[in-house]
Design a protein around this motif. Structure first.
Motif, PDB file in Angstrom:
ATOM      1  N   LEU A 243       6.815 -22.304   9.006  1.00 56.01           N
ATOM      2  CA  LEU A 243       7.624 -23.479   8.688  1.00 56.01           C
ATOM      3  C   LEU A 243       7.497 -23.873   7.221  1.00 56.01           C
ATOM      4  CD1 LEU A 243       9.469 -25.501  10.255  1.00 56.01           C
ATOM      5  CD2 LEU A 243       7.465 -26.982  10.443  1.00 56.01           C
ATOM      6  N   VAL A 244       6.320 -23.653   6.646  1.00 58.75           N
ATOM      7  CA  VAL A 244       6.077 -24.055   5.243  1.00 58.75           C
ATOM      8  C   VAL A 244       5.936 -22.819   4.338  1.00 58.75           C
ATOM      9  CG1 VAL A 244       5.021 -26.246   5.876  1.00 58.75           C
ATOM     10  CG2 VAL A 244       3.581 -24.208   5.679  1.00 58.75           C
ATOM     11  N   SER A 245       6.505 -21.704   4.777  1.00 63.11           N
ATOM     12  CA  SER A 245       6.314 -20.443   4.050  1.00 63.11           C
ATOM     13  C   SER A 245       6.887 -20.458   2.641  1.00 63.11           C
ATOM     14  CB  SER A 245       6.933 -19.283   4.838  1.00 63.11           C
ATOM     15  OG  SER A 245       8.319 -19.504   5.035  1.00 63.11           O
ATOM     16  N   GLY A 246       7.826 -21.360   2.339  1.00 57.80           N
ATOM     17  CA  GLY A 246       8.405 -21.404   1.004  1.00 57.80           C
ATOM     18  C   GLY A 246       7.540 -22.110  -0.018  1.00 57.80           C
ATOM     19  N   ILE A 247       6.516 -22.817   0.445  1.00 61.93           N
ATOM     20  CA  ILE A 247       5.622 -23.527  -0.468  1.00 61.93           C
ATOM     21  C   ILE A 247       4.798 -22.528  -1.276  1.00 61.93           C
ATOM     22  CG2 ILE A 247       3.675 -25.125  -0.600  1.00 61.93           C
ATOM     23  CD1 ILE A 247       4.742 -26.485   1.895  1.00 61.93           C
ATOM     24  N   GLY A 248       4.606 -22.816  -2.566  1.00 64.69           N
ATOM     25  CA  GLY A 248       3.985 -21.866  -3.491  1.00 64.69           C
ATOM     26  C   GLY A 248       2.681 -21.269  -3.027  1.00 64.69           C
ATOM     27  N   PHE A 249       1.699 -22.112  -2.664  1.00 64.90           N
ATOM     28  CA  PHE A 249       0.383 -21.601  -2.291  1.00 64.90           C
ATOM     29  C   PHE A 249       0.448 -20.768  -1.026  1.00 64.90           C
ATOM     30  CE2 PHE A 249      -3.446 -22.137   0.327  1.00 64.90           C
ATOM     31  CZ  PHE A 249      -4.375 -21.507  -0.499  1.00 64.90           C
ATOM     32  N   VAL A 250       1.181 -21.243  -0.032  1.00 59.01           N
ATOM     33  CA  VAL A 250       1.310 -20.513   1.237  1.00 59.01           C
ATOM     34  C   VAL A 250       1.978 -19.168   1.006  1.00 59.01           C
ATOM     35  CG1 VAL A 250       2.309 -20.564   3.554  1.00 59.01           C
ATOM     36  CG2 VAL A 250       1.389 -22.660   2.555  1.00 59.01           C
ATOM     37  N   ASN A 251       2.993 -19.168   0.153  1.00 57.81           N
ATOM     38  CA  ASN A 251       3.708 -17.924  -0.154  1.00 57.81           C
ATOM     39  C   ASN A 251       2.803 -16.928  -0.875  1.00 57.81           C
ATOM     40  OD1 ASN A 251       6.159 -16.473   0.039  1.00 57.81           O
ATOM     41  ND2 ASN A 251       6.554 -16.860  -2.118  1.00 57.81           N
ATOM     42  N   LYS A 252       1.953 -17.433  -1.771  1.00 58.03           N
ATOM     43  CA  LYS A 252       1.019 -16.555  -2.484  1.00 58.03           C
ATOM     44  C   LYS A 252       0.039 -15.895  -1.532  1.00 58.03           C
ATOM     45  CE  LYS A 252       0.848 -18.472  -7.164  1.00 58.03           C
ATOM     46  NZ  LYS A 252      -0.007 -19.143  -8.172  1.00 58.03           N
ATOM     47  N   VAL A 253      -0.415 -16.647  -0.539  1.00 60.11           N
ATOM     48  CA  VAL A 253      -1.441 -16.143   0.370  1.00 60.11           C
ATOM     49  C   VAL A 253      -0.848 -15.249   1.451  1.00 60.11           C
ATOM     50  CG1 VAL A 253      -3.198 -16.793   2.067  1.00 60.11           C
ATOM     51  CG2 VAL A 253      -2.947 -18.119  -0.044  1.00 60.11           C
ATOM     52  N   PHE A 254       0.278 -15.678   2.039  1.00 57.80           N
ATOM     53  CA  PHE A 254       0.802 -14.993   3.217  1.00 57.80           C
ATOM     54  C   PHE A 254       2.147 -14.294   2.989  1.00 57.80           C
ATOM     55  CE2 PHE A 254      -1.867 -18.433   4.998  1.00 57.80           C
ATOM     56  CZ  PHE A 254      -2.786 -17.656   5.677  1.00 57.80           C
ATOM     57  N   GLY A 255       2.619 -14.264   1.749  1.00 60.95           N
ATOM     58  CA  GLY A 255       3.905 -13.636   1.463  1.00 60.95           C
ATOM     59  C   GLY A 255       3.829 -12.116   1.461  1.00 60.95           C
ATOM     60  N   ASN A 256       4.987 -11.489   1.332  1.00 62.20           N
ATOM     61  CA  ASN A 256       5.106 -10.031   1.315  1.00 62.20           C
ATOM     62  C   ASN A 256       5.512  -9.556  -0.078  1.00 62.20           C
ATOM     63  OD1 ASN A 256       5.152  -9.109   4.424  1.00 62.20           O
ATOM     64  ND2 ASN A 256       6.218 -11.064   4.221  1.00 62.20           N
ATOM     65  N   LEU A 257       4.838  -8.540  -0.568  1.00 63.67           N
ATOM     66  CA  LEU A 257       5.198  -7.963  -1.864  1.00 63.67           C
ATOM     67  C   LEU A 257       4.534  -6.596  -1.976  1.00 63.67           C
ATOM     68  CD1 LEU A 257       6.782  -8.656  -4.454  1.00 63.67           C
ATOM     69  CD2 LEU A 257       4.625  -9.403  -5.467  1.00 63.67           C
ATOM     70  N   VAL A 258       5.309  -5.534  -1.736  1.00 62.66           N
ATOM     71  CA  VAL A 258       4.754  -4.186  -1.777  1.00 62.66           C
ATOM     72  C   VAL A 258       5.682  -3.243  -2.534  1.00 62.66           C
ATOM     73  CG1 VAL A 258       3.515  -4.472   0.409  1.00 62.66           C
ATOM     74  CG2 VAL A 258       5.785  -3.440   0.411  1.00 62.66           C
TER      75      VAL A 258
END
Length: 285
Positions: A243-258
């Motif tokens: 629900l809060v995945s767009g927030i900066g810190f949450v995105n940094k920790v749990f986002g996807n980037l490969v």
């Protein structure tokens, strides 16, 4: 013997690479250069075969007052150093850029391939990309420009997001079990590919990464195990995190980037000498 100048005297990557080459001290001579004042411009570059440019601002800031400083240091200083190196007859210029030129991590699955266009989302990423563009014009057979775009770099005494996660992993008893994917690069693997790039007199764009993609929850678990901390992974918090995945810190920790795996292959030597689990053990021991 290769003569190498590392610009960025006290940088984590610069120090690590100098120590890496000193394991073969008969093959490499390394000097370092502090670029924090104007005196670096008096340095004679003509004695060197390679300039490895790591001087720059490494952290991401959202403070608009910092923007011009990022461009001055990450872009302008890089271009000036490259021009000075070329004029002095240096044969190879290696620049540490970053995966950040492709923008932030995403809540959705995201795989960068060779057709993915850079879309930096902050002035840190833009300053790195503009530095790349500025030094590419200098590339030639006699002045080989190398640009590296590594993902998150970690290792013993590293800075940035990794030590923050490690600090958390040592203490907490519970952590969200999220299905995300991140490219990472252990410092030894980075140092080895740079050594190979120098030895093989390469030029062009490189995307080094570990063999393994890593989930954040897996990373935290392996770090915790290295410190005998039993940590429970749970999906209980996943709906809230999404629900809060767009927030900066949450995105940094749990986002996807490969990075797509094949774009990180290197055919002239095995640079991925540390596996993921081995690298965490070495970092945390």
């Amino acid at each position: 013997m290769k003569k190498i100048l590392i610009t960025g005297k006290n940088s984590y990557i610069g120090i690590s690479f100098e120590n890496w080459l000193m394991k073969e001290a008969d093959n490499y001579k390394v000097d370092t250069l502090d670029m924090k004042d104007e005196l670096w411009r008096e340095k004679d570059f003509s004695h060197y075969d390679v300039v490895f440019h790591v001087a720059g601002i490494a952290h991401v800031s959202s403070d608009p007052k910092m923007e011009q400083l990022y461009y001055k240091v990450n872009r302008d200083l890089t271009i000036e150093a490259a021009k000075k190196a070329k004029e002095a007859g240096v044969k190879q210029f290696i620049f540490m850029s970053s995966i950040i030129v492709y923008g932030d991590s995403s809540s959705n699955k995201r795989i960068i391939d060779r057709n993915t266009l850079p879309t930096p989302s902050n002035f840190y990423g833009r300053s790195k990309l503009q530095a790349e563009e500025g030094i590419r014009f200098l590339d030639s057979d006699n002045f080989k420009v190398v640009i590296l775009r590594p993902p998150m770099i970690y290792g013993k005494d590293s800075k940035g997001n990794y030590p923050r996660l490690a600090k958390l992993a040592k203490k907490i008893p519970i952590f969200p079990d999220i299905e995300n994917g991140r490219s990472m690069l252990h410092i030894d693997n980075l140092c080895e590919i740079i050594r190979l790039i120098i030895d093989n007199k390469e030029q062009g764009l490189f995307f080094p990464q570990n063999k393994e993609y890593v989930r954040t929850s897996e990373l935290v678990k392996v770090i915790a195990e290295a410190h005998d901390n039993k940590i429970w992974m749970t999906k209980l918090f996943n709906p809230v995190i999404k629900l809060v995945s767009g927030i900066g810190f949450v995105n940094k920790v749990f986002g996807n980037l490969v990075y797509e795996r094949s774009m990180s292959d290197y055919g002239k030597g095995n640079y991925r000498i540390r596996s993921f689990e081995e690298s965490i053990e070495m970092t945390e021991k």
